[in-house]
Design an enzyme around this catalytic site. Sequence first.
Site, PDB file in Angstrom:
ATOM      1  N   ASP A 268       0.828  -1.204   0.000  1.00 42.06           N
ATOM      2  CA  ASP A 268       0.000   0.000   0.000  1.00 42.06           C
ATOM      3  C   ASP A 268       0.870   1.265   0.000  1.00 42.06           C
ATOM      4  O   ASP A 268       1.861   1.338   0.730  1.00 42.06           O
ATOM      5  CB  ASP A 268      -0.871  -0.039   1.269  1.00 42.06           C
ATOM      6  CG  ASP A 268      -1.961   1.007   1.274  1.00 42.06           C
ATOM      7  OD1 ASP A 268      -2.827   0.962   0.396  1.00 42.06           O
ATOM      8  OD2 ASP A 268      -1.956   1.884   2.178  1.00 42.06           O
TER       9      ASP A 268
ATOM     10  N   GLU B 267      14.941 -15.071   0.657  1.00 38.31           N
ATOM     11  CA  GLU B 267      15.352 -16.134   1.588  1.00 38.31           C
ATOM     12  C   GLU B 267      14.362 -17.294   1.560  1.00 38.31           C
ATOM     13  O   GLU B 267      14.650 -18.373   2.066  1.00 38.31           O
ATOM     14  CB  GLU B 267      15.369 -15.603   3.035  1.00 38.31           C
ATOM     15  CG  GLU B 267      16.471 -14.646   3.358  1.00 38.31           C
ATOM     16  CD  GLU B 267      16.217 -13.990   4.730  1.00 38.31           C
ATOM     17  OE1 GLU B 267      15.420 -14.515   5.547  1.00 38.31           O
ATOM     18  OE2 GLU B 267      16.806 -12.925   4.968  1.00 38.31           O
TER      19      GLU B 267
END
Length: 568
Positions: free
Chosen positions: A207, A273
């Site tokens: 957002d 990751e």
Amino acid sequence: MTSEWWRTAAIYQIYPRSFADSNGDGIGDLPGVTARLGSLQSLGIDAVWFSPFYTSPQKDAGYDVADYCDIDPLFGTLADFDAMLEEAHARGIRVIVDLVPNHSSDRHVWFQAALAAAPGSAERARYLFRDGKGATGELPPNNWESVFGGPAWTRVVEADGNLGQWYLHLFDSSQPDFDWHNEEVREEFRRILRFWLDRGVDGFRVDVAHGLVKAEGLPDWTAAEGAGSMGGAGGEGVPLEPEISTEPGDAPPYWAQEGVHEIYRDWRKVLDEYPGDRILAAEAWVDPLSKVAKWVRPDEMHQSFNFAYLETPWKAAALRKVIDDSLDAFGSVGAPSTWVLSNHDVVRHATRLAVTADNPQGHGLGPRSKGIPEYATGVRRARAATALMLALPGSAYLYQGEELGLPEVIDLPNDVRQDPTWFRTDGERYGRDGCRVPIPWEGDVPSYGFGPSDASWLPQPAQWAELARDKQEGVAGSTLSLYQAALRLRREHALGSGTLVWADALGAGLDVPADVVAFRNGDVLVVANAGTAAVALPAGEVLLASNELGAGASGSSLPPDTTVWLRA
Ligand code: NOJ
Ligand code: CA
């Protein structure tokens, strides 16, 4: 090797409070979504993006988050979320959640602690508290205005009972902006990302991704008249979160500051990751597209919304240009272009594309608005526009209910409106409630099957009985059937990963009238008539037509506001 599914995905936006209500309180919820996932699988989308369902006082429909790692009881529990995610994955649907990092709710523990703490404290340093101007600090620290109208600063009462500092809120006063220069804020959002990644989400829609960092010193900013900045008068196409100017040195000090990019590079490392192709998608209302492309450089986000496309009128020349600009801009950084026509912040495109009077984006439509089209005209144009969009290479975003051809709801009574825009402008701007009305599933039952009772947090128009999903399912020529067919063909013909070649460059003697958009993508020839007169239809097997084709002098013709896909 990763699939990079996001390069071609059709992503469906779920607005949780208006999708499906499981318990009859009139507000959609996660168990409601889970029970309806089959309908999304049969629609043929690849992923869903959820607008926020986190703990929130709902001052801005959940974009005011009080706890980023829990579900608001309105929508269910974390267990309901896990069940939904498992069911979505079992159906081959990926799940993207909304991350709201620019501001929290004023009910967030950090903001409550900041209010209780003294000026200059570590608690206040997580937000943007400043002393006011004037002899007694009675004037706001600068002249910025809220996107929702009114000042962007609110003054607090200090522990001693006196008026004290001010805090910045680019949106509602219940949405204080974080200070992203503060490492504690950065670390907290890394934790939040990991919390949802560990739960198994496939990505985040970010957002206000252009707003996190504000210019040093928070300098005053006065937008040029009609420049589409938040202080501006607002001309045609002024977005809710205004575009920045293209003039160098002319950018508002709160949008598109260079410093935001470092944050996304950091987040990208966190996502990388994790196994399985997780994505970041930016909500960045920035102009022009060449600038938007900075959000999707190889080490930043994966996708950015294409609001330039959303804001393009249904005019052939403008469409050709924005398509070229999009493919150029995103292509230049190796990112896919995205496409979108509707979301929870804009007038639904089954109305918007045929409105005949100015309606600045974010201002909304209501009983006083001018130029509201007949439904038949609006939906016809919307179907043609969607058929054009779904043939473009890249990733497309759909907003719940557009597959039913839902129009904007114009005649909501004043006393049910909830958008802060409505309140902060004393009803001058209607805001966004008209695109957020709960969607109809079954035409002959209370709340059109939205929930088990007749409750609906915004009233549904009677006309929606006919537009309900069960009235369109399996019906040739329905809007739902068009979306299902377009999404199936898009996949079968690999249009998402295709290459666009404009028809006049094909050299096949194709004569493209000025009001027509025509291109080839792989083995599909797409022709959209955005003009007012029928045009000749090239020969070929019709794969998809957004409306009935006409009979012309020499065979079939392509009527106005119609898009056709032909086997090239
Ligand atoms: C963009 C969201 O899409 C909108 O609904 C919200 O009001 C603002 N950001 C503030 O979070
Ligand atoms: Ca409910």
